[in-house]
Design an enzyme around this catalytic site. Structure first.
Site, PDB file in Angstrom:
ATOM      1  CG  HIS A 351      -0.502  -0.714   2.408  1.00  0.00           C
ATOM      2  ND1 HIS A 351      -1.290  -1.633   3.037  1.00  0.00           N
ATOM      3  CD2 HIS A 351       0.681  -0.738   3.055  1.00  0.00           C
ATOM      4  CE1 HIS A 351      -0.622  -2.177   4.047  1.00  0.00           C
ATOM      5  NE2 HIS A 351       0.565  -1.635   4.077  1.00  0.00           N
ATOM      6  CB  ALA A 411       9.732   2.505  10.214  1.00  0.00           C
ATOM      7  NE  ARG A 428      14.569   5.199  13.222  1.00  0.00           N
ATOM      8  CZ  ARG A 428      13.834   4.112  13.384  1.00  0.00           C
ATOM      9  NH1 ARG A 428      12.949   3.787  12.455  1.00  0.00           N
ATOM     10  NH2 ARG A 428      13.957   3.358  14.453  1.00  0.00           N
TER      11      ARG A 428
END
Length: 462
Positions: A351, A411, A428
């Protein structure tokens, strides 16, 4: 047609009007196929070269009637020719090769000098009427504008499609006069000339009058599209395809199916699309030049030039762009766009992602909201993700970059360097919590009150 596009180049069901006629004529396996062109001939000739490279063209500089047009066609072939000459109109897309074959066979079997394809129609307005004698023989074809009141009542019409003896046709065309309301050479006058010379004039009645319908405006274009679409869907259903709602399903003549395919409502299938056995497409999908494998499922999807592997799952609301290749049992899910992407067996892009210029191995999972950053403003670059990888949500893969087999990415990471097999890549900033910020910066706000209730502390102590 009130269009910059020449009439015969308007399309229905994936072919131009003249393209449909050429396809029907080719079923006769003619020795020569000549198209007479006039208005906008540069566009028409260029189109003909694309759809049938073997076709010949003859130019009618001035539109002096149907007889004159046929004379131009014969001149392209060097004048009179031996054998049967079949004349068809370029704006009759519903005409079938089966009907033309029947016409040619009737012409030969009956020993006619000319055989006209006719039809009984509910409304003959605008068409030439077939006039017969007491014995049923054709004596003349009278154009609508030249017909008497008695002749206007006739419902059997001229289709504009004929089979001629080639030698007799050339001779009769030289005798056609222009003493009619339009001052034109009518091809239909050839029938009277040949009959007066003692030759046999016959007719072959089309089984379905709609086959001979000419297209002169966009209303008729839409009517012909519906008829042809229904014909194509009927053939598909009789061959073992389930079309749940034919009224909302549209297909091109070049689309092919295998047995036990299911096409759900609101689906459009275009170009060289092929649906393999047991596949399900729709609802509300538009596939162009797309191959769908056996047992695959394509739901609410737009696809152009893609290959969907067997038992793969696509959609809902996916966009497959050219160069997409989905492997066995792979998945491209909701709000996913792919382009020039090879996605391996069992791999999932479930998705909210864009996969462009990429190769992904087998049984890998791409996290939600991932973007394959393939364009640097000037050039496209490639990303490779190996097999059995697990990439985190909200990842950016800045190409060119390679993720090794079995690797993981965290993530929120922006991956700019290669990730070795079996590694975890984290790219990150570290999280920092500033306690009491809401109470100090947004005192009295709903957020501050909610925080106070949750912590059990008054705002002033936040």
């Amino acid at each position: 047609m009130k269009s910059a596009t020449p009439k015969v180049l308007h399309e229905i069901c994936g072919r131009s009007l003249v393209g449909h006629v050429l396809a029907a004529a080719r079923e006769l396996e003619p020795e020569n196929l000549v198209v007479v062109v006039g208005h906008a001939r540069e566009q028409v000739t260029a189109h003909l070269a694309e759809v049938d490279s073997q076709v010949r063209t003859a130019v009618q500089d001035k539109q002096k009637g149907t007889g004159h047009a046929v004379r131009m066609g014969l001149e392209e072939l060097g004048g009179a020719v031996d054998g049967t000459v079949v004349v068809v109109c370029g704006d009759t897309p519903l005409l079938t090769g089966e009907t033309l074959t029947k016409l040619a066979a009737t012409h030969t079997e009956d020993g006619n000098a000319v055989t006209v394809l006719t039809a009984e129609v509910p409304d003959a307005t605008g068409y030439g009427r077939i006039v017969r004698d007491a014995g049923g023989a054709v004596t003349a074809i009278v154009e609508h504008k030249d017909a008497t009141e008695e002749q206007l009542a006739i419902r059997e019409i001229n289709s504009g499609v004929f089979a001629f003896d080639g030698r007799l046709l050339a001779d009769a065309l030289g005798k056609v006069r222009t003493n009619n309301s339009q001052g034109e050479e009518y091809l239909t006058d050839v029938l009277g000339i040949l009959r007066e010379a003692g030759h046999r004039v016959g007719a072959c009645v089309a089984a379905d009058h709609r086959e001979i319908a000419g297209i002169n405006n966009r209303v008729q274009l839409a009517e012909a599209r519906r008829i042809l679409n229904d014909r194509l869907l009927t053939a598909a259903m009789l061959s073992g395809v389930t079309v749940v709602d034919p009224a909302t399903t549209w297909v091109d003549v070049t689309v092919t199916f295998e047995q036990d395919v299911t096409v759900l409502p609101g689906t459009q299938l275009h170009g060289a699309t092929h649906l393999a056995e047991g596949s399900v497409v729709g609802p509300n999908s538009r596939l162009t030049d797309t191959k769908v494998g056996a047992g695959a499922r394509v739901d609410n999807t737009v696809s152009d030039g893609a290959v969907v592997g067997p038992q793969a799952s696509v959609g809902p609301y996916a966009y497959l762009r050219p160069g997409t290749r989905l492997g066995l049992k792979s998945k491209v899910g909701t709000y996913v766009e792919t382009k020039n992407a090879r996605i391996g067996e069992g791999t999932k892009v479930p998705h909210l992602s864009y996969v462009g210029d990429a190769t992904i191995g087998e049984y890998t999972n791409i996290g939600a909201a991932s973007v394959f950053v393939n364009y640097d403003g000037q050039d496209k670059h490639h990303t490779t993700v190996g097999s059995h990888c697990r990439t985190g949500s909200d990842n950016m893969f800045v190409a060119p970059v390679t993720i090794g087999d079995g690797a993981y990415t965290a993530a929120g990471s922006v991956i700019t360097r290669d990730v070795p097999p079996g590694s975890l890549a984290v790219a990150r900033g570290q999280q920092r919590n500033i306690e009491g910020w809401v109470a100090r910066k947004r005192p009295g706000s709903a957020a501050a009150k909610a925080a106070e209730a949750a912590s059990g502390k008054p705002e002033s102590e936040g």
